[in-house]
Scaffold this motif. Structure first.
Motif, short mmCIF file in Angstrom:
data_model
loop_
_atom_site.label_atom_id
_atom_site.label_comp_id
_atom_site.label_asym_id
_atom_site.label_seq_id
_atom_site.Cartn_x
_atom_site.Cartn_y
_atom_site.Cartn_z
N VAL A 66 0.82 -1.22 0.00
CA VAL A 66 0.00 0.00 0.00
C VAL A 66 0.84 1.26 0.00
N LYS A 67 2.14 1.11 0.11
CA LYS A 67 3.03 2.28 0.18
C LYS A 67 2.87 3.15 -1.06
N GLY A 68 2.69 4.46 -0.84
CA GLY A 68 2.51 5.38 -1.95
C GLY A 68 1.06 5.56 -2.36
N ARG A 69 0.18 4.68 -1.88
CA ARG A 69 -1.25 4.80 -2.20
C ARG A 69 -2.09 5.12 -0.98
N PHE A 70 -1.71 4.60 0.17
CA PHE A 70 -2.46 4.81 1.41
C PHE A 70 -1.70 5.77 2.32
N THR A 71 -2.46 6.55 3.09
CA THR A 71 -1.87 7.45 4.07
C THR A 71 -2.62 7.34 5.39
N ILE A 72 -1.88 7.07 6.44
CA ILE A 72 -2.48 7.01 7.78
C ILE A 72 -2.20 8.32 8.49
N SER A 73 -3.18 8.79 9.24
CA SER A 73 -3.00 10.03 10.01
C SER A 73 -3.86 9.92 11.28
N ARG A 74 -3.62 10.83 12.19
CA ARG A 74 -4.39 10.82 13.43
C ARG A 74 -4.64 12.24 13.89
N ASP A 75 -5.76 12.44 14.55
CA ASP A 75 -6.10 13.71 15.16
C ASP A 75 -6.34 13.41 16.64
N ASN A 76 -5.35 13.65 17.46
CA ASN A 76 -5.47 13.30 18.88
C ASN A 76 -6.52 14.15 19.59
N ALA A 77 -6.80 15.33 19.08
CA ALA A 77 -7.85 16.16 19.70
C ALA A 77 -9.23 15.56 19.49
N LYS A 78 -9.37 14.79 18.41
CA LYS A 78 -10.64 14.15 18.11
C LYS A 78 -10.63 12.65 18.42
N ASN A 79 -9.53 12.16 18.96
CA ASN A 79 -9.41 10.72 19.25
C ASN A 79 -9.75 9.88 18.03
N THR A 80 -9.21 10.26 16.90
CA THR A 80 -9.56 9.60 15.64
C THR A 80 -8.31 9.34 14.81
N VAL A 81 -8.30 8.19 14.18
CA VAL A 81 -7.24 7.86 13.23
C VAL A 81 -7.91 7.61 11.88
N TYR A 82 -7.20 7.97 10.82
CA TYR A 82 -7.75 7.89 9.47
C TYR A 82 -6.84 7.03 8.58
N LEU A 83 -7.47 6.48 7.56
CA LEU A 83 -6.71 5.81 6.51
C LEU A 83 -7.25 6.28 5.17
N GLN A 84 -6.47 7.13 4.52
CA GLN A 84 -6.82 7.61 3.18
C GLN A 84 -6.30 6.61 2.18
N MET A 85 -7.19 6.07 1.38
CA MET A 85 -6.83 5.03 0.41
C MET A 85 -7.09 5.55 -0.99
N ASN A 86 -6.04 5.70 -1.76
CA ASN A 86 -6.13 6.17 -3.14
C ASN A 86 -5.73 5.06 -4.10
N SER A 87 -6.11 5.24 -5.36
CA SER A 87 -5.76 4.28 -6.41
C SER A 87 -6.08 2.85 -5.97
N LEU A 88 -7.28 2.66 -5.51
CA LEU A 88 -7.66 1.35 -4.98
C LEU A 88 -7.66 0.29 -6.06
N LYS A 89 -7.28 -0.91 -5.66
CA LYS A 89 -7.21 -2.05 -6.56
C LYS A 89 -8.15 -3.16 -6.05
N PRO A 90 -8.57 -4.04 -6.93
CA PRO A 90 -9.43 -5.15 -6.48
C PRO A 90 -8.79 -5.97 -5.35
N GLU A 91 -7.48 -6.08 -5.36
CA GLU A 91 -6.80 -6.85 -4.31
C GLU A 91 -6.79 -6.14 -2.96
N ASP A 92 -7.28 -4.90 -2.92
CA ASP A 92 -7.44 -4.21 -1.64
C ASP A 92 -8.75 -4.59 -0.94
N THR A 93 -9.58 -5.36 -1.62
CA THR A 93 -10.85 -5.78 -1.04
C THR A 93 -10.61 -6.61 0.21
#
Length: 125
Positions: A66-93
């Motif tokens: 997933v390197k180069g396509r996915f980005t993980i981030s977090r907002d500690n003020a909101k107690n939330t972590v995110y996973l932005q997934m770009n250029s998704l492929k069928p094998e990401d299912t």
């Protein structure tokens, strides 16, 4: 104790993007002191590591797939972590699960102390 709730999964086409969110509620040890990660499990396959982010958010680590396509981030003020997934492929299912651990990074299931229930991501070709 940490409770994790994922959202944002769905059905998309190859090449599309999705953003997963994981809202955490923590008692005792505060959210910003947990390493956070995302794992996924496809039908008939073992659960695999996807991405992790350290306590402060300054350090991240990704699976090669997933390197180069996915980005993980977090907002500690909101107690939330995110996973932005770009250029998704069928094998990401897979079912994507959020994970929290007391380690700096959560890169293996051995380092996971808490799991979310998971959210389904389906990528059609």
């Amino acid at each position: 104790q940490v409770q994790l709730a994922e959202s944002g999964g769905g059905l998309v086409q190859a090449g599309d993007s999705l953003r997963l969110s994981c809202a955490a509620s923590a008692s005792g040890r505060t959210f910003e002191r947990y390493g956070m990660g995302w794992f996924r499990q496809a039908p008939g396959k073992e659960r695999e590591f996807v991405a992790s982010i350290a306590w402060s958010g300054g350090t991240t680590y990704y699976a090669d797939s997933v390197k180069g396509r996915f980005t993980i981030s977090r907002d500690n003020a909101k107690n939330t972590v995110y996973l932005q997934m770009n250029s998704l492929k069928p094998e990401d299912t897979a079912v994507y699960s959020c994970a929290a651990g007391r380690s700096f990074l959560v890169t293996t299931t051995l380092r996971v102390d808490y799991w979310g229930q998971g959210t389904q991501v389906t990528v059609s070709s």
